[in-house]
Structures are given as C-alpha cells and as structure tokens.
Write an enzyme that holds these catalytic residues in place. Structure first.
Site, PDB file in Angstrom:
ATOM      1  N   SER A 183       0.835  -1.208   0.000  1.00 10.53           N
ATOM      2  CA  SER A 183       0.000   0.000   0.000  1.00 10.53           C
ATOM      3  C   SER A 183       0.868   1.256   0.000  1.00 10.53           C
ATOM      4  O   SER A 183       1.622   1.492  -0.937  1.00 10.53           O
ATOM      5  CB  SER A 183      -0.960  -0.042   1.183  1.00 10.53           C
ATOM      6  OG  SER A 183      -2.008   0.879   0.996  1.00 10.53           O
ATOM      7  N   ASP A 251     -10.171  -4.643  -4.006  1.00  7.78           N
ATOM      8  CA  ASP A 251      -9.582  -3.606  -3.147  1.00  7.78           C
ATOM      9  C   ASP A 251     -10.446  -2.348  -3.211  1.00  7.78           C
ATOM     10  O   ASP A 251     -10.571  -1.716  -4.270  1.00  7.78           O
ATOM     11  CB  ASP A 251      -8.159  -3.294  -3.617  1.00  7.78           C
ATOM     12  CG  ASP A 251      -7.365  -2.483  -2.610  1.00  7.78           C
ATOM     13  OD1 ASP A 251      -7.973  -1.702  -1.862  1.00  7.78           O
ATOM     14  OD2 ASP A 251      -6.131  -2.630  -2.578  1.00  7.78           O
ATOM     15  N   HIS A 284      -8.164  -5.140   0.283  1.00  8.19           N
ATOM     16  CA  HIS A 284      -6.914  -4.421   0.544  1.00  8.19           C
ATOM     17  C   HIS A 284      -6.119  -5.181   1.597  1.00  8.19           C
ATOM     18  O   HIS A 284      -6.065  -4.798   2.778  1.00  8.19           O
ATOM     19  CB  HIS A 284      -7.219  -2.997   1.006  1.00  8.19           C
ATOM     20  CG  HIS A 284      -6.017  -2.092   0.978  1.00  8.19           C
ATOM     21  ND1 HIS A 284      -5.353  -1.776  -0.180  1.00  8.19           N
ATOM     22  CD2 HIS A 284      -5.356  -1.441   1.968  1.00  8.19           C
ATOM     23  CE1 HIS A 284      -4.343  -0.965   0.086  1.00  8.19           C
ATOM     24  NE2 HIS A 284      -4.325  -0.753   1.390  1.00  8.19           N
TER      25      HIS A 284
END
Length: 313
Positions: A183, A251, A284
C-alpha cells in the site's frame, strides 16, 4: 481458531488505516475461508536472537526537528549466510513488526535473503482527520491530484536510500537488493526505487500505486509549433529495473484501476520490465497466493548464487 486468526491478521500487516478505520478491525470478524486468505501453520515469530534493531536519527522537514527513527526489524536465516537483501515497507498506520510473519514466510524458502522491515515515523495524517500514526508521508486523499502532494515523501525516500547505502557499505551490491512494500509502503518503494543512482535488483508494489506521477516527466516546448511534450526524467539505467505490481480486484481502498494507471505511467516513462498480477476477490490485504508470487519474483531477481557479499580482505 485464535492462532489462525492471529497469523491471518499478522500476514495482512494490518493493511492500511484509512477513513479512520483499521483494516485489522475490519477483517477481524472474517474467517480464513470467507476472506479467501489462508495462513500456513508453520508461520512463527522470529526468535529474539535473530532480530537486530539498529536505530538512527535525522532532521525531519515535516516536524521541523530531530527525530529518532523507530527501530528496524531484521529477519535472517540461522542456517545460511545472507547474500541478498529485501527492504520491505509497511502500509499506513502499521509498523515493520506487522509484516514480521509475512517476512518469515518469505524467508523460509529464501534463506539467503535478509529482510529489513523499517517502521515509519508517526505524523498527523490529513485523510484520517489529523490522527497521528506511522506514515511514510501525508495523505489528503487517494485521487490523482492528492497523490501529487505527498508531504514528507522525500524525507522517507532519503531514509530508505540511507538504508540501501548502508547495505552497500557492508559489501552488498545494488543488484542484490530488492525494495518492496504494501500500500503506502508499496507506493514509496516505487518512488524511492526509481530515484536511486544505480539499478536495484527489483521493485515490488503490493496493493499500492505510483505517487506524484507527473514528477517523473520533464516538460519541453517547441516555439515553432507552440506545443509541449513530456519525456521521462528517470535515469535510463534505472529504467531496466524489474518492477512488479500485485493487486486484489476487490480492493476498495486503493482501487485496482490505480494499479493499472501506475503500470501505464511506468511504461510511458520507459520502464522495460514491468508486470501486474491481479487476485480475484482479494480486498486491501495480502493472500498466501500473492506472497508465493512475491517470493517467486524475489527468487528470480535474487538467485541463491552466493555472489552478494564481497570477500573481506
């Protein structure tokens, strides 16, 4: 089972803290089966004797003063001398220790690779209503315009570059170092990796994106046609660095389209070895399938050939 849940959440590395909600809390109620994430039972904490925690300090342009960096977590094999290094950067609101089990999973079949897991300094994050948390840079939003600001990202890039140079000073070749992250950490791995003076062995971005994309291009204008064009400002030698993006198609934090946009930017700037692997129904977070693919990529660019350390005279 509680042990499986702990490993599951640990592998996810908390994911990012966004919208004031921790992904660890959001996923805590999911079973391994319903989330599609499986954690092998052999994942375990590193024995304390195998951990190294160097610390350092520097001036921060974000806080305006000297700050001691949080200690870095280092994971290495007991059985084999390391000849390569992977620096792995966590996501927003997490710490290096949040990816300890993930690094252990990778290390189990890559005993020649040393894993360094630094932790970002804490700062107030605009996206999370000013909440102070570990962050590599400030986030005002996830849209393209917000990603052009990224206050503090250059300080973090310098810190990661210092880590890389420390490895080089110990005899490690740049071609034996991989920069990876999840991320916001994945975003920083792209940003810092493309700005090195020498080519790394590889760059990995999991569930991330390319920050400040316009900064990789220089504008040129033609007086004859009154038109302007952009060209890549990245060092030509760096454009050969193998780069891999890994992203879940479910995500809802860093959307899959951002990964596709990032890949397009990488190709536009002239990167010669890029790729994007998508994972169905993955939110995610990270899955064992994804970690295996990351492991295979690391193995391909950091083969166990024993050539990573210069002999001591």
């Amino acid at each position: 089972p509680p042990t499986m849940k702990r490993l599951l959440l640990s592998i996810m590395g908390h994911t990012d803290v966004r919208r004031g909600v921790s992904a660890r809390g959001r996923l805590a109620g999911l079973s391994a089966a319903s989330s599609g994430i499986l954690a092998p039972s052999f994942l375990a904490r590193t024995p304390s004797s195998d951990r190294q925690s160097p610390s350092s300090a520097r001036f921060s342009s974000v806080t305006g003063g000297m700050e001691a960096y949080p200690k870095d977590l280092v994971i290495r094999s007991k059985e084999k001398k390391d000849t390569a290094t992977c620096i792995f950067l966590h996501g927003l609101g997490d710490t290096g220790r949040g990816w300890e089990d993930g690094a252990q999973f990778l290390s189990a079949t890559l005993p020649h690779v040393k894993f360094i897991l630094p932790t970002a300094n804490s700062m107030a994050v605009t996206l999370n209503m000013g909440m102070k948390m570990p962050a590599w840079y400030d986030l005002e939003g996830l849209d393209l315009r917000s990603n052009e600001k990224c206050q503090g990202i250059d300080d973090s890039m310098e810190r990661i570059s210092d880590l890389i140079q420390k490895e080089v000073s110990r005899g490690r070749s740049m071609q034996r170092i991989v920069l990876a992250g999840f991320s916001q950490g994945g975003a920083l791995s792209l940003y810092a990796g493309l700005r090195q003076k020498e080519q790394l062995a590889g760059i990995i971005c999991m569930s991330g994106y390319l920050p400040k994309p316009s900064s990789y291009f220089s504008q040129s204008s033609s007086s004859a046609s009154s038109s302007s064009s952009s060209s890549s400002s990245v060092d030509p030698d760096i454009l050969s660095t193998p780069i891999r993006l890994f992203h879940g198609d479910a995500d809802d934090v860093v959307k899959l389209e951002y990964a596709h946009d990032s890949l397009a930017y990488l190709k536009k700037m002239g990167c010669k070895d890029t790729g994007l692997k998508e994972y169905g129904m993955l939110p995610h977070s990270a899955s064992i399938e994804e970690l295996k693919d990351v492991r295979d990529f690391i193995a391909s660019v950091l083969p166990d050939n024993g050539s990573g350390i210069k002999p001591k005279l």
